[in-house]
Design a protein around this motif. Structure first.
Motif, short mmCIF file in Angstrom:
data_model
loop_
_atom_site.label_atom_id
_atom_site.label_comp_id
_atom_site.label_asym_id
_atom_site.label_seq_id
_atom_site.Cartn_x
_atom_site.Cartn_y
_atom_site.Cartn_z
N PHE A 139 0.82 -1.21 0.00
CA PHE A 139 0.00 0.00 0.00
C PHE A 139 0.86 1.27 0.00
CE2 PHE A 139 -4.07 -2.01 1.98
CZ PHE A 139 -4.38 -2.54 0.73
N ILE A 142 1.90 1.84 -3.51
CA ILE A 142 0.80 2.20 -4.40
C ILE A 142 0.28 3.61 -4.14
CG2 ILE A 142 -1.60 1.64 -5.03
CD1 ILE A 142 -0.89 -1.32 -4.46
N PHE A 143 0.11 3.96 -2.85
CA PHE A 143 -0.62 5.17 -2.52
C PHE A 143 0.24 6.39 -2.16
CE2 PHE A 143 -3.74 1.77 -1.56
CZ PHE A 143 -4.69 2.12 -2.50
N VAL A 144 1.51 6.20 -1.84
CA VAL A 144 2.38 7.37 -1.61
C VAL A 144 2.65 8.04 -2.95
CG1 VAL A 144 4.65 8.14 -0.87
CG2 VAL A 144 3.43 6.43 0.48
N LYS A 145 2.25 9.29 -3.07
CA LYS A 145 2.35 9.98 -4.37
C LYS A 145 3.78 10.40 -4.70
CE LYS A 145 -2.42 11.66 -4.43
NZ LYS A 145 -3.31 12.85 -4.52
N LYS A 147 7.13 9.53 -4.58
CA LYS A 147 8.02 8.40 -4.35
C LYS A 147 9.47 8.82 -4.57
CE LYS A 147 4.60 4.91 -5.67
NZ LYS A 147 3.50 5.84 -5.97
#
Length: 317
Positions: A139, A142-145, A147
């Motif tokens: 997650f 996937i969800f950390v914008k 990076k």
């Protein structure tokens, strides 16, 4: 692991491509679909649990099949995207496919990685069928914008450290079990498996000269809980079971099983138990072969998931 979890893992892995993680991106889509694709063997369930469990995690999880699946998925995706880098999408789709078999090998069921060259399952047995730590790491990817390189390295290192810690937990569980049974029995082998539900507990099967002992060890307090104690069956009974179609199937299905002989209404009954999985106060998978008094096979049954579920097995008379 279930297909959705595999898909989440594939989607997370695609983040390492440097592309945005999105279903509108063929790299992300290919990696996610690839990570789910080896479970295409679920179509065997149309013919029932007997056929499905025989083929599950078999040829579709093998190295040759992973390349074929990646190729099919890549060609299929190319039909839906105008701008498409064929080789790049294929590589990341293949990585997704490989991740599926890799994670299946990490749990206690294993997968037949080297089919058709061998039917033996590869199995490391350090992860539960569902692992919350792996899900959290996925997650984050996937969800950390925003990076960063530090994030990618940190998650990769966290993953490998976690696997090492699970391996060390398994080794500690084995040591506790061996020490516990060392004085009372002549221990032949010890199998340690992740518990189906509890993160801090490990299941064990101890084979000795006289008994097979099945239970669970709690790593938090080091306590042993013994579920079942079976006497080692006679060699003749084991051989009788192995020579049946049901016996051959069951040996391929599980490497750790117990044969129990009984007599019922002038019949000889051999019941076999898969000792690996214990849920709701009973073992999950069983088999039964019934003989007449002259040791001719009368009936054979496979009992997947529950002892009351009977699937007849054809025997050659």
């Amino acid at each position: 692991m279930d297909p959705i979890t595999h898909g989440v893992i594939g989607l997370a892995i695609s983040a390492y491509s440097g592309d945005p993680v999105a279903f509108t991106n063929p790299v992300s889509l290919g990696c996610a679909i690839g990570a789910m694709s080896p479970d295409i063997d679920i179509i065997a369930k149309l013919k029932g649990d007997y056929v499905y469990l025989k083929h599950h995690r078999g040829i579709s999880h093998s190295i040759p099949a992973l390349f074929v699946l990646a190729g099919i998925i890549t060609i299929g995706l190319s039909l839906f995207f105008a701008e498409f880098q064929l080789l790049r999408v294929f590589i990341w789709t293949l990585i997704g496919c490989i991740s599926h078999t890799f994670f299946d090998i990490l749990n206690s069921y294993g997968a037949k990685l080297f089919m058709p060259f061998t039917k033996k399952k590869s199995m490391i047995g350090i992860l539960m069928l569902y692992d919350p730590v792996i899900t959290v790491l996925c997650f984050l990817l996937i969800f950390v914008k925003e990076k960063t390189t530090a994030l990618y390295i940190g998650i990769a290192m966290s993953f490998f450290i976690y696997l090492i810690s699970r391996w060390m937990m398994k080794q500690r569980a084995e040591k506790i079990v061996k020490n516990y049974y060392h004085h009372g029995y002549k221990v032949c082998s010890v199998n340690i498996l992740p518990a189906l539900m509890a993160y801090h507990k490990w299941d064990f099967i101890v084979s000795t000269k006289s008994h097979n002992l099945v239970g669970q060890v709690n790593l938090l307090n080091g306590k042993i809980f013994e579920r079942k104690k079976f006497k080692i069956p006679e060699d003749e009974d084991i051989q009788m079971f192995k020579e049946t179609n049901m016996g051959k199937y069951f040996q391929d299905f599980t490497p750790i099983y117990q044969v129990i002989k009984s007599e019922e209404m002038d019949n000889i009954v051999l019941k076999s138990i898969d000792l690996r999985y214990y849920l709701r106060n009973n073992f999950m998978h069983h088999a039964t072969v019934i003989y007449d008094c002259e040791k001719n096979i009368v009936q054979s049954f496979f009992h997947p998931y529950h002892i009351q579920k009977n699937i007849p097995v054809i025997e050659v008379k």
